[in-house]
Design a protein around this motif. Structure first.
Motif, PDB file in Angstrom:
ATOM      1  N   GLY A 157     -30.649 -16.601   8.086  1.00 25.80           N
ATOM      2  CA  GLY A 157     -31.802 -16.486   7.190  1.00 25.80           C
ATOM      3  C   GLY A 157     -31.479 -15.803   5.867  1.00 25.80           C
ATOM      4  N   ARG A 158     -30.256 -15.882   5.425  1.00 24.31           N
ATOM      5  CA  ARG A 158     -29.878 -15.229   4.178  1.00 24.31           C
ATOM      6  C   ARG A 158     -30.303 -16.058   2.964  1.00 24.31           C
ATOM      7  NH1 ARG A 158     -23.767 -12.865   4.658  1.00 24.31           N
ATOM      8  NH2 ARG A 158     -23.879 -13.502   2.448  1.00 24.31           N
ATOM      9  N   VAL A 159     -30.670 -15.362   1.869  1.00 26.01           N
ATOM     10  CA  VAL A 159     -31.140 -16.068   0.677  1.00 26.01           C
ATOM     11  C   VAL A 159     -30.014 -16.856  -0.007  1.00 26.01           C
ATOM     12  CG1 VAL A 159     -33.039 -14.472   0.167  1.00 26.01           C
ATOM     13  CG2 VAL A 159     -30.767 -14.046  -0.830  1.00 26.01           C
ATOM     14  N   ASN A 219     -23.579 -23.131   8.146  1.00 20.96           N
ATOM     15  CA  ASN A 219     -23.962 -23.065   9.571  1.00 20.96           C
ATOM     16  C   ASN A 219     -24.299 -21.641  10.013  1.00 20.96           C
ATOM     17  OD1 ASN A 219     -23.717 -25.777  10.312  1.00 20.96           O
ATOM     18  ND2 ASN A 219     -21.480 -25.618  10.370  1.00 20.96           N
ATOM     19  N   ARG A 220     -24.293 -20.681   9.080  1.00 19.25           N
ATOM     20  CA  ARG A 220     -24.406 -19.280   9.483  1.00 19.25           C
ATOM     21  C   ARG A 220     -25.765 -18.964  10.113  1.00 19.25           C
ATOM     22  NH1 ARG A 220     -21.493 -14.902   5.912  1.00 19.25           N
ATOM     23  NH2 ARG A 220     -22.518 -16.028   4.195  1.00 19.25           N
ATOM     24  N   ASN A 221     -26.803 -19.517   9.578  1.00 16.65           N
ATOM     25  CA  ASN A 221     -28.112 -19.417  10.238  1.00 16.65           C
ATOM     26  C   ASN A 221     -28.598 -17.977  10.484  1.00 16.65           C
ATOM     27  OD1 ASN A 221     -30.275 -20.817  11.139  1.00 16.65           O
ATOM     28  ND2 ASN A 221     -29.507 -21.151  13.227  1.00 16.65           N
ATOM     29  N   LYS A 278     -14.831 -12.455   7.191  1.00 20.13           N
ATOM     30  CA  LYS A 278     -14.678 -10.998   7.007  1.00 20.13           C
ATOM     31  C   LYS A 278     -15.522 -10.215   8.014  1.00 20.13           C
ATOM     32  CE  LYS A 278     -16.176 -11.200   2.714  1.00 20.13           C
ATOM     33  NZ  LYS A 278     -16.401 -12.659   2.611  1.00 20.13           N
ATOM     34  N   GLY A 279     -16.810 -10.536   8.016  1.00 21.54           N
ATOM     35  CA  GLY A 279     -17.729  -9.796   8.887  1.00 21.54           C
ATOM     36  C   GLY A 279     -17.386  -9.952  10.361  1.00 21.54           C
ATOM     37  N   THR A 280     -17.071 -11.168  10.746  1.00 19.76           N
ATOM     38  CA  THR A 280     -16.740 -11.463  12.146  1.00 19.76           C
ATOM     39  C   THR A 280     -15.515 -10.673  12.593  1.00 19.76           C
ATOM     40  OG1 THR A 280     -17.622 -13.684  11.834  1.00 19.76           O
ATOM     41  CG2 THR A 280     -16.121 -13.374  13.712  1.00 19.76           C
ATOM     42  N   ILE A 326     -14.205  -1.461   4.632  1.00 23.31           N
ATOM     43  CA  ILE A 326     -15.222  -1.768   3.622  1.00 23.31           C
ATOM     44  C   ILE A 326     -15.141  -3.272   3.356  1.00 23.31           C
ATOM     45  CG2 ILE A 326     -16.118  -1.262   1.325  1.00 23.31           C
ATOM     46  CD1 ILE A 326     -15.128   1.565   1.599  1.00 23.31           C
ATOM     47  N   ASP A 327     -16.139  -3.949   3.877  1.00 27.30           N
ATOM     48  CA  ASP A 327     -16.153  -5.420   3.969  1.00 27.30           C
ATOM     49  C   ASP A 327     -16.883  -6.034   2.776  1.00 27.30           C
ATOM     50  OD1 ASP A 327     -16.974  -8.008   4.636  1.00 27.30           O
ATOM     51  OD2 ASP A 327     -18.052  -7.416   6.448  1.00 27.30           O
ATOM     52  N   GLY A 328     -16.167  -6.925   2.063  1.00 29.14           N
ATOM     53  CA  GLY A 328     -16.795  -7.654   0.960  1.00 29.14           C
ATOM     54  C   GLY A 328     -16.893  -6.870  -0.332  1.00 29.14           C
TER      55      GLY A 328
HETATM   56 MG   LIG Z   1     -19.861 -11.090   5.453  1.00 24.65          MG
END
Ligand SMILES: [Mg+2]
Ligand SMILES: Nc1ncnc2c1ncn2[C@@H]1O[C@H](COP(=O)(O)OP(=O)(O)O)[C@@H](O)[C@H]1O
Ligand SMILES: O=c1ccn([C@@H]2O[C@H](COP(=O)(O)OP(=O)(O)O)[C@@H](O)[C@H]2O)c(=O)[nH]1
Length: 237
Positions: free
Chosen positions: A177-179, A173-175, A64-66, A133-135
């Motif tokens: 630093g998300r919780v 693999n997103r890397n 989505k974000g990409t 509006i993403d997510g």
């Molecule tokens: Mg996203």
């Protein structure tokens, strides 16, 4: 005055060579129908200046974000990431920070009033009147709260369809630093996604507002599936 127009139907269909006929019908309905609910007095920004809004849905890691970044850059939309707004709030001194962090770590969904308030503020503070509006909305409760507070449905909903194993691989693999980018949380997030978020997609599908895109392949391949949808929009102010 802000108005939406869907013009040049033949041009629109000529762009959609890779799209199945059923999807053509859906997207046509998506652009040709719009229901605007009566706003709640004092809470709505609907009416003559209502923005053009596309919700972007899909599971965690579906891209989505990409894809929103590419759409925003190519077609001049503002990208409002609901998760990004919540992360920003979480890292601020806000009273909701600790609560948001806990929910994100669990893979749960934040209270609608918190998220919708942040989205409303982002819409109102922007000069642009075209938004991705993403997510969001992640639940039927989110959806109802948005439609009540903003006073309008989205113009259409873009949905990235992606197999679970592909989504999990991407998240791990997103890397960034998300919780929530860990094996335990992603499993929880997938359960929440299937039980609570997919019904929202189904709701818009029934209304002819959902446009499903294959979320597998390279980022470029996916964007070439998305591009015709936005290239066909004719928005005028
Ligand atoms: Mg996203
Ligand atoms: N088509 C793709 N192929 C491989 N990796 C991708 C693809 N699209 C996105 N990614 C990567 O996968 C991760 C999740 O993508 P993202 O756009 O953050 O998904 P979402 O917002 O749906 O969770 C990111 O690290 C991103 O760079
Ligand atoms: O409307 C929203 C959007 C996000 N989140 C929370 O933020 C997390 C991350 O959302 P984001 O959209 O950033 O994740 P993505 O799907 O892009 O991986 C979700 O799991 C939820 O805990 C939420 O509660 N409401």
């Amino acid at each position: 005055m802000w108005r939406r127009r869907f013009t040049s139907l033949p041009l629109f269909f000529s762009h959609l060579q890779q799209v199945r006929r059923a999807d053509e019908l859906k997207i046509c309905q998506a652009f040709c129908t719009e229901t605007v609910k009566p706003p709640v007095e004092g809470e709505s920004n609907s009416g003559r200046n209502s923005p053009f809004v596309a919700f972007v849905l899909g599971g965690p890691g579906s891209g989505k974000g990409t894809q929103c970044l590419k759409i925003a850059e190519t077609f001049g939309f503002d990208h409002i990431g609901a998760g990004d707004l919540l992360r920003k709030e979480m890292h601020s001194d806000s009273e909701n920070g600790a609560m948001i962090q806990k929910l994100m770590k669990e893979g749960s969904i934040a209270p609608s009033e918190v998220t919708v308030k942040l989205i409303k503020k982002a819409i109102e503070s922007a000069e642009n009147r075209k938004f991705l509006i993403d997510g969001f909305p992640r639940s039927e409760e989110n959806r109802v709260a948005y439609e009540r507070i903003i006073g309008a449905e989205p113009n259409f909903v873009l949905f990235f369809d992606c197999p679970e194993e592909v989504m999990v691989k991407r998240v791990l693999n997103r890397n960034e630093g998300r919780v929530d980018d860990n094996e335990h949380t992603v499993k929880e997030r997938l359960k929440v996604y299937k039980a609570i978020t997919l019904p929202v997609a189904n709701h818009y599908d029934k209304k002819g507002k959902l446009y499903k895109v294959d979320g597998t392949g390279t980022q470029e391949e996916i964007f070439e599936r998305v591009r015709p949808i936005f290239a066909s929009l004719r928005l005028s102010t």
